[in-house]
Motif scaffolding. Sequence first.
Motif, short mmCIF file in Angstrom:
data_model
loop_
_atom_site.label_atom_id
_atom_site.label_comp_id
_atom_site.label_asym_id
_atom_site.label_seq_id
_atom_site.Cartn_x
_atom_site.Cartn_y
_atom_site.Cartn_z
N ILE A 84 0.84 -1.19 0.00
CA ILE A 84 0.00 0.00 0.00
C ILE A 84 0.87 1.25 0.00
O ILE A 84 1.69 1.45 0.90
CB ILE A 84 -0.94 0.02 1.22
N GLN A 85 0.70 2.06 -1.01
CA GLN A 85 1.37 3.35 -1.11
C GLN A 85 0.31 4.44 -1.04
O GLN A 85 -0.66 4.41 -1.80
CB GLN A 85 2.16 3.46 -2.41
N ALA A 86 0.48 5.40 -0.15
CA ALA A 86 -0.56 6.40 0.11
C ALA A 86 0.01 7.81 0.02
O ALA A 86 0.21 8.48 1.02
CB ALA A 86 -1.18 6.17 1.48
N ALA A 87 0.28 8.25 -1.20
CA ALA A 87 0.87 9.58 -1.40
C ALA A 87 -0.14 10.60 -1.91
O ALA A 87 0.19 11.76 -2.09
CB ALA A 87 2.02 9.49 -2.39
N GLY A 88 -1.39 10.18 -2.16
CA GLY A 88 -2.40 11.11 -2.63
C GLY A 88 -3.23 10.53 -3.76
O GLY A 88 -2.79 9.64 -4.49
N SER A 89 -4.44 11.05 -3.92
CA SER A 89 -5.38 10.52 -4.91
C SER A 89 -4.87 10.64 -6.34
O SER A 89 -5.19 9.81 -7.19
CB SER A 89 -6.73 11.23 -4.78
N ALA A 90 -4.09 11.67 -6.61
CA ALA A 90 -3.59 11.87 -7.97
C ALA A 90 -2.73 10.71 -8.44
O ALA A 90 -2.66 10.42 -9.64
CB ALA A 90 -2.80 13.18 -8.06
N THR A 91 -2.09 10.02 -7.51
CA THR A 91 -1.23 8.90 -7.88
C THR A 91 -2.01 7.64 -8.24
O THR A 91 -1.49 6.75 -8.89
CB THR A 91 -0.25 8.56 -6.74
N ALA A 92 -3.28 7.58 -7.83
CA ALA A 92 -4.09 6.39 -8.09
C ALA A 92 -4.36 6.21 -9.58
O ALA A 92 -4.13 5.13 -10.14
CB ALA A 92 -5.41 6.47 -7.33
N SER A 93 -4.85 7.25 -10.22
CA SER A 93 -5.18 7.14 -11.65
C SER A 93 -3.93 6.90 -12.48
O SER A 93 -3.96 6.15 -13.47
CB SER A 93 -5.91 8.40 -12.13
N GLN A 94 -2.82 7.51 -12.09
CA GLN A 94 -1.56 7.31 -12.81
C GLN A 94 -1.13 5.85 -12.74
O GLN A 94 -0.77 5.24 -13.76
CB GLN A 94 -0.47 8.19 -12.22
N ALA A 95 -1.18 5.26 -11.54
CA ALA A 95 -0.74 3.88 -11.37
C ALA A 95 -1.67 2.90 -12.09
O ALA A 95 -1.21 1.93 -12.70
CB ALA A 95 -0.67 3.55 -9.88
N LEU A 96 -2.97 3.15 -12.05
CA LEU A 96 -3.91 2.27 -12.74
C LEU A 96 -3.76 2.37 -14.25
O LEU A 96 -3.82 1.37 -14.96
CB LEU A 96 -5.35 2.60 -12.33
N THR A 97 -3.56 3.57 -14.74
CA THR A 97 -3.36 3.76 -16.18
C THR A 97 -2.10 3.06 -16.65
O THR A 97 -2.09 2.42 -17.71
CB THR A 97 -3.29 5.26 -16.51
N GLN A 98 -1.04 3.16 -15.86
CA GLN A 98 0.24 2.57 -16.23
C GLN A 98 0.31 1.08 -15.89
O GLN A 98 1.27 0.39 -16.28
CB GLN A 98 1.37 3.31 -15.51
N GLY A 99 -0.68 0.56 -15.18
CA GLY A 99 -0.71 -0.85 -14.84
C GLY A 99 0.21 -1.25 -13.71
O GLY A 99 0.56 -2.43 -13.56
N THR A 100 0.59 -0.28 -12.85
CA THR A 100 1.49 -0.57 -11.73
C THR A 100 0.74 -0.77 -10.42
O THR A 100 1.38 -0.96 -9.38
CB THR A 100 2.52 0.56 -11.57
N ALA A 101 -0.58 -0.71 -10.43
CA ALA A 101 -1.39 -0.96 -9.24
C ALA A 101 -2.62 -1.75 -9.64
O ALA A 101 -3.12 -1.62 -10.76
CB ALA A 101 -1.79 0.35 -8.57
N SER A 102 -3.12 -2.56 -8.71
CA SER A 102 -4.34 -3.32 -8.98
C SER A 102 -5.58 -2.59 -8.47
O SER A 102 -6.67 -2.81 -9.00
CB SER A 102 -4.24 -4.71 -8.35
#
Length: 334
Positions: A84-102
């Motif tokens: 779990i990485q919790a640096a802010g909501s803006a990082t969620a869409s980036q990680a999902l788009t790039q496929g680095t988070a489930s």
Amino acid sequence: MKSVFTAFVYPLNKILIGVLLIACTALPALHAQEDKSTTDKLDYRGTPGVYGSISSVGSDSLANLMALWAQAFQRLYPHIKFQIQAAGSATASQALTQGTASIGPMSRALTSVEIERFISQHGYPPTALVVALDAINIYVEKNNPLERLTIAQLDAIFSITRFCGHSNTISKWTELGVTKFGGDRAIQVFGRNSASGTYDLFKKLALCDGDYAVTVNEMPSSSSIVQSVGASIGAIGYAALGHNSRDVKSISLSVDGEQYFAPSATNIASGKYPFTRNLYIVVNKAPNTPLPLLEKTFLTYVLSEAGQQVVSDSHYFPVTGRLLQRQLNLILDK
């Protein structure tokens, strides 16, 4: 200020809680009577074939909830691991788009730009599940005599633009009728950093889409704001309601200067408190394609009676009734 965070890794029944060093906007629907029939149809317990790891990147406001959900889920499935990485909501869409988070926890709704980037990469939009209800709270130190503010006054404290209509910038406590600190005591202002969904939502709702004043001290997390306000004489800050503490108190708010609403459960559920919001978990789910079994089982737990009890115990508000039904339908692809 750049966000620096430590990943939280949850191996076999053990939580290693890291320290976040530097770490919406649809209002929740009105609740109908809770219907538990859907949760009974999809059991998160004892599902065969659940294994692997879940990578979560996103909101700091949901960090505590994610940790508690992960801990409880591991009691059922001890071999599952969480990062779990919790640096802010803006990082969620980036990680999902790039496929680095489930999964991507977010304290605000996805923006049109975030959705378009995801579609450009995957060919379909992301799926956003409402997993809890929350509010942005205004905190002052517990001994501060201030009890209430209008949105225009709040804007005049936190912004340089004053788009909400106040005639002057408010920088001293005496300008709010608070004389306890003396005539020259400046208001010390705390807020979130720009990676935070709370930052974006407060900018929209409290600043009328204006610009933050340079006097706002940007902090990495909601908990750090509450701690700073509680430890400072003459301070004010905004943060997620779930991070309340005995060293601070909440301020009632008014849109029109006539009716003031405290951030109570009743006012938040009804939408009367002006800074009410949904909390989300966003996933990459292709149309007419089921989620992977691990993510599906975990999200079913999150929306179950047990998962939503975690929400209540953490001083947030659970998803119930028709809103809950709609979220489970998204998981089931109905």
